[in-house]
Design an enzyme around this catalytic site. Sequence first.
Site, mmCIF file in Angstrom:
data_model
loop_
_atom_site.group_PDB
_atom_site.id
_atom_site.type_symbol
_atom_site.label_atom_id
_atom_site.label_comp_id
_atom_site.label_asym_id
_atom_site.label_seq_id
_atom_site.Cartn_x
_atom_site.Cartn_y
_atom_site.Cartn_z
ATOM 1 N N LYS A 1 -15.179 -2.341 -0.573
ATOM 2 C CA LYS A 1 -13.908 -3.053 -0.768
ATOM 3 C C LYS A 1 -12.743 -2.191 -0.278
ATOM 4 O O LYS A 1 -12.891 -0.977 -0.097
ATOM 5 C CB LYS A 1 -13.734 -3.383 -2.255
ATOM 6 N N ARG B 1 -11.539 -6.636 -18.460
ATOM 7 C CA ARG B 1 -10.901 -7.192 -17.261
ATOM 8 C C ARG B 1 -11.621 -8.486 -16.906
ATOM 9 O O ARG B 1 -11.471 -9.487 -17.569
ATOM 10 C CB ARG B 1 -10.952 -6.176 -16.109
ATOM 11 N N TYR C 1 15.249 16.112 2.024
ATOM 12 C CA TYR C 1 16.220 15.374 1.219
ATOM 13 C C TYR C 1 16.387 15.961 -0.175
ATOM 14 O O TYR C 1 15.402 16.310 -0.829
ATOM 15 C CB TYR C 1 15.761 13.918 1.079
ATOM 16 N N MET D 1 9.299 9.663 4.654
ATOM 17 C CA MET D 1 8.477 8.559 5.157
ATOM 18 C C MET D 1 7.549 8.994 6.297
ATOM 19 O O MET D 1 6.387 8.584 6.361
ATOM 20 C CB MET D 1 9.373 7.420 5.649
#
Length: 387
Positions: free
Chosen positions: A36, A133, A266, A313
């Site tokens: 998956k 679940r 940053y 990023m």
Amino acid sequence: MTFPERAAEIDLDALRHNIRHLRDVAHPARVMAVVKADAYGHGAVPVARAAVEAGAAWLGVAHVSEGVALRKAGIEAPILAWLHTSGTDFTAGVEHGLDLGISGWELEHVVASARELERPAIVHLKIDTGLGRNGCPPDRWDALLARAVEYQEAGLIRVVGIFSHLAVADEPARPETDLQVQAFREAVAAAESAGIDVEVRHLANTPATFSRPDCHFDLVRVGLGIYGLSPFSDQGSADLGLQPVMTFSTVVSNCKEVPAGQGVSYGYAYRTHKPTTLGLIPVGYGDGVPRIATGAPVLVGNRIHPVVGRIAMDQLVIDFGTTGLVDTPDSPLGKRAVLFGAADSPAVEDWAAAAQTINYEIVTRISDRVERVYLEAPREESADGYA
Ligand SMILES: *Cc1c(COP(=O)(O)O)cnc(C)c1O
């Protein structure tokens, strides 16, 4: 030597080794290779093919669409898909001969598809043994069995499996797994008394395959382990006889000397405390590198250097901790930078620790921006030139 700009190398020979090892561990139970989420980021089609070649008896996916994509790529092995919504194309699933996991409401949809196609659907009934679940709650199990038997007698479905999923198998000392095994045995017994001839009973994931032979039953559903990673906090890949399959690397794209007190990236979350050399590594959260993983290791040459400052990023920065490299033969510029992977590389688990997550998430989130490069030893060709 030049390297791919950004690559997740997928070592299919390592994958085959892991499958064969897991077959030994699980024997006599068989192995379902769980592919998956694009094979946990490794590439579903090449991984599924290699897994089947190495002896995986079954493939597992979450979505019907993932299973259909494997069929369209020509994969003929049994494939189980277990997570559905009202928008799932059950008809495509039945048409492509997928096995469908059923927790309750899906049964009517699958039967409608079987009627439409005049072809029985292959189903595995899922009992919730405690994960909370998916899966049928125990108090509704008998009713689900009764409906399934009715549809089976009408030739609309064939029930081949009973399964459930474990909650705490990665912590083998916890007692709750015993309760889940007990509940599973009861659910299987009920199915047998209801007249279902169960071909495959399956409960184990990767951790239970290694730590709980009493969970093996007929089939183990192994995801993480086939990718060579350990689900346990106190054991690594090698301790389990596994080889990591994915190696994530790029190239040092800039390299400069800076004075003490240089702010990095940053927010200036990091400032150099002495004159040093910074290396720019051209991957960031756009490539699936977790933004919070400051401090994680990057291998350049034969040394590991920490990520400093904020991950952006497209890029992150490492501190080489020394000067005098720029414009010398020792300059890191253009050298290969390995974030994690096989052999002497940093481990996926080091990145997971830095990012406060698990190894599953690190590999699965490496984005499509990163080319998957498949590695395998050349095979001998047959006499007529076709492999
Ligand atoms: C993902 C998944 C698995 C595989 O789990 P691993 O811990 O990666 O081995 C097995 N069964 C189900 C139902 C799953 O969703």
